[in-house]
Design a protein around this motif. Structure first.
Motif, PDB file in Angstrom:
ATOM      1  N   PHE A   1       0.833  -1.106   0.177  1.00 24.65           N
ATOM      2  CA  PHE A   1       0.076  -0.025   0.111  1.00 24.65           C
ATOM      3  C   PHE A   1       0.905   1.121   0.020  1.00 24.65           C
ATOM      4  O   PHE A   1       1.762   1.304   1.078  1.00 24.65           O
ATOM      5  N   VAL A   2       0.898   1.978  -1.150  1.00 23.13           N
ATOM      6  CA  VAL A   2       1.797   3.097  -1.285  1.00 23.13           C
ATOM      7  C   VAL A   2       0.812   4.288  -1.318  1.00 23.13           C
ATOM      8  O   VAL A   2       0.118   4.586  -1.985  1.00 23.13           O
ATOM      9  N   ASN A   3       1.157   5.089  -0.022  1.00 24.14           N
ATOM     10  CA  ASN A   3       0.321   6.366   0.032  1.00 24.14           C
ATOM     11  C   ASN A   3       0.944   7.694  -0.297  1.00 24.14           C
ATOM     12  O   ASN A   3       2.206   7.808   0.354  1.00 24.14           O
ATOM     13  N   VAL A   4       0.454   8.404  -0.992  1.00 26.05           N
ATOM     14  CA  VAL A   4       1.163   9.692  -1.505  1.00 26.05           C
ATOM     15  C   VAL A   4       0.174  10.644  -1.052  1.00 26.05           C
ATOM     16  O   VAL A   4      -0.929  10.738  -1.428  1.00 26.05           O
ATOM     17  N   SER A   5       0.862  11.633  -0.054  1.00 19.35           N
ATOM     18  CA  SER A   5      -0.333  12.535   0.807  1.00 19.35           C
ATOM     19  C   SER A   5       0.144  14.054   0.307  1.00 19.35           C
ATOM     20  O   SER A   5       1.123  14.160  -0.484  1.00 19.35           O
ATOM     21  N   SER A   6      -0.433  15.018   0.732  1.00 21.90           N
ATOM     22  CA  SER A   6      -0.182  16.395   0.558  1.00 21.90           C
ATOM     23  C   SER A   6       0.026  17.112   1.790  1.00 21.90           C
ATOM     24  O   SER A   6      -0.391  16.719   2.964  1.00 21.90           O
ATOM     25  N   PHE A   7       0.892  18.158   1.635  1.00 24.34           N
ATOM     26  CA  PHE A   7       1.114  18.834   2.870  1.00 24.34           C
ATOM     27  C   PHE A   7      -0.028  19.641   3.318  1.00 24.34           C
ATOM     28  O   PHE A   7      -0.049  20.293   4.284  1.00 24.34           O
ATOM     29  N   ALA A   8      -1.166  19.723   2.688  1.00 19.92           N
ATOM     30  CA  ALA A   8      -2.420  20.224   3.046  1.00 19.92           C
ATOM     31  C   ALA A   8      -2.961  19.760   4.238  1.00 19.92           C
ATOM     32  O   ALA A   8      -3.641  20.242   4.924  1.00 19.92           O
ATOM     33  N   VAL A   9      -2.415  18.607   4.675  1.00 21.19           N
ATOM     34  CA  VAL A   9      -3.063  17.894   5.912  1.00 21.19           C
ATOM     35  C   VAL A   9      -2.596  18.616   7.252  1.00 21.19           C
ATOM     36  O   VAL A   9      -3.019  18.260   8.169  1.00 21.19           O
ATOM     37  N   TYR A  10      -1.357  19.539   7.082  1.00 21.53           N
ATOM     38  CA  TYR A  10      -0.801  20.036   8.083  1.00 21.53           C
ATOM     39  C   TYR A  10      -1.624  21.402   8.361  1.00 21.53           C
ATOM     40  O   TYR A  10      -1.846  22.194   7.336  1.00 21.53           O
ATOM     41  N   SER A  11      -1.626  21.785   9.620  1.00 23.90           N
ATOM     42  CA  SER A  11      -2.261  23.009   9.905  1.00 23.90           C
ATOM     43  C   SER A  11      -0.933  23.953   9.911  1.00 23.90           C
ATOM     44  O   SER A  11      -0.122  23.932  10.350  1.00 23.90           O
ATOM     45  N   ASN A  12      -1.379  25.255   9.454  1.00 30.09           N
ATOM     46  CA  ASN A  12      -0.338  26.542   9.434  1.00 30.09           C
ATOM     47  C   ASN A  12      -0.874  27.573  10.216  1.00 30.09           C
ATOM     48  O   ASN A  12      -0.455  28.637   9.925  1.00 30.09           O
ATOM     49  N   PHE A  13      -2.068  27.463  11.175  1.00 26.47           N
ATOM     50  CA  PHE A  13      -2.563  28.320  11.674  1.00 26.47           C
ATOM     51  C   PHE A  13      -1.412  29.219  12.915  1.00 26.47           C
ATOM     52  O   PHE A  13      -1.552  30.300  13.059  1.00 26.47           O
ATOM     53  N   SER A  14      -0.351  28.366  13.422  1.00 28.04           N
ATOM     54  CA  SER A  14       0.406  29.087  14.342  1.00 28.04           C
ATOM     55  C   SER A  14       1.528  29.750  13.461  1.00 28.04           C
ATOM     56  O   SER A  14       2.278  30.227  13.925  1.00 28.04           O
ATOM     57  N   LEU A  15       1.796  29.641  12.339  1.00 27.56           N
ATOM     58  CA  LEU A  15       2.910  30.001  11.381  1.00 27.56           C
ATOM     59  C   LEU A  15       2.649  31.348  11.046  1.00 27.56           C
ATOM     60  O   LEU A  15       1.499  31.997  10.729  1.00 27.56           O
ATOM     61  N   LYS A  16       3.682  32.326  11.041  1.00 31.17           N
ATOM     62  CA  LYS A  16       3.625  33.655  10.730  1.00 31.17           C
ATOM     63  C   LYS A  16       3.945  33.721   9.163  1.00 31.17           C
ATOM     64  O   LYS A  16       4.482  32.775   8.605  1.00 31.17           O
ATOM     65  N   ARG A  17       3.553  34.629   8.433  1.00 31.58           N
ATOM     66  CA  ARG A  17       3.314  34.991   6.962  1.00 31.58           C
ATOM     67  C   ARG A  17       4.890  34.480   6.575  1.00 31.58           C
ATOM     68  O   ARG A  17       5.697  34.729   7.266  1.00 31.58           O
TER      69      ARG A  17
END
Length: 159
Positions: free
Chosen positions: A136-152
């Motif tokens: 089972f080969v899974n390729v995901s996206s960084f969209a699953v990570y939250s960026n709420f605490s990151l500055k611009r």
């Protein structure tokens, strides 16, 4: 496991992973990466491919790939939704290898979670119950990570 690849002639043998008669499922097969995976597997001589696509998908990219291969007549197109356990069962039944490349289009956290975590869980459950699991080969996206605490302009990494 032994994997032989002759670059002069695309042909690969996957001894101990799958036999030529085994089914391989590719989710997201009409996407940029998915269509290339389908093309590569057909070039290697894999005969039993199942391509899982959304019912609303335009299939032009995948159809372009399939039109170039005689073996494409054996490719099965499975239309469905990975959030549906029944659709996942139909796609995974009898499959030995899954390349899970489908990505959710929803940008909200809830949508990303549903279309990444829940969809993958449905597919994996169906694969383990109705498939013949080898890989089972899974390729995901960084969209699953939250960026709420990151500055611009901050770096988003897996930490």
């Amino acid at each position: 496991m032994e994997c032989k690849l002759d670059l002069a002639r695309p042909q690969m043998t996957l001894e101990h992973i799958a036999s030529p008669s085994d089914y391989i499922l590719i989710t997201g097969s009409n996407g940029f990466i998915g269509a290339k995976v389908v093309e590569t597997l057909l070039e290697y001589g894999v005969l039993n491919l199942r391509c899982f696509v959304r019912s609303s998908n335009r299939l032009s990219r995948l159809q372009n790939v399939l039109s170039r291969f005689e073996a494409a007549k054996n490719v099965q197109l499975i239309t469905g939704d990975l959030l549906s356990p029944d659709d996942c069962r139909n796609a995974a039944e009898g499959v030995s290898i899954i390349y899970h490349l489908a990505a959710g289009m929803e940008k909200s956290f809830a949508g990303a979670f549903m279309n990444s975590a829940l969809a993958t869980r449905n597919l994996m459950d169906a694969f383990l119950r109705y498939g013949r699991p080898r890989r089972f080969v899974n390729v995901s996206s960084f969209a699953v990570y939250s960026n709420f605490s990151l500055k611009r302009d901050a770096l988003l990494d897996e930490t």
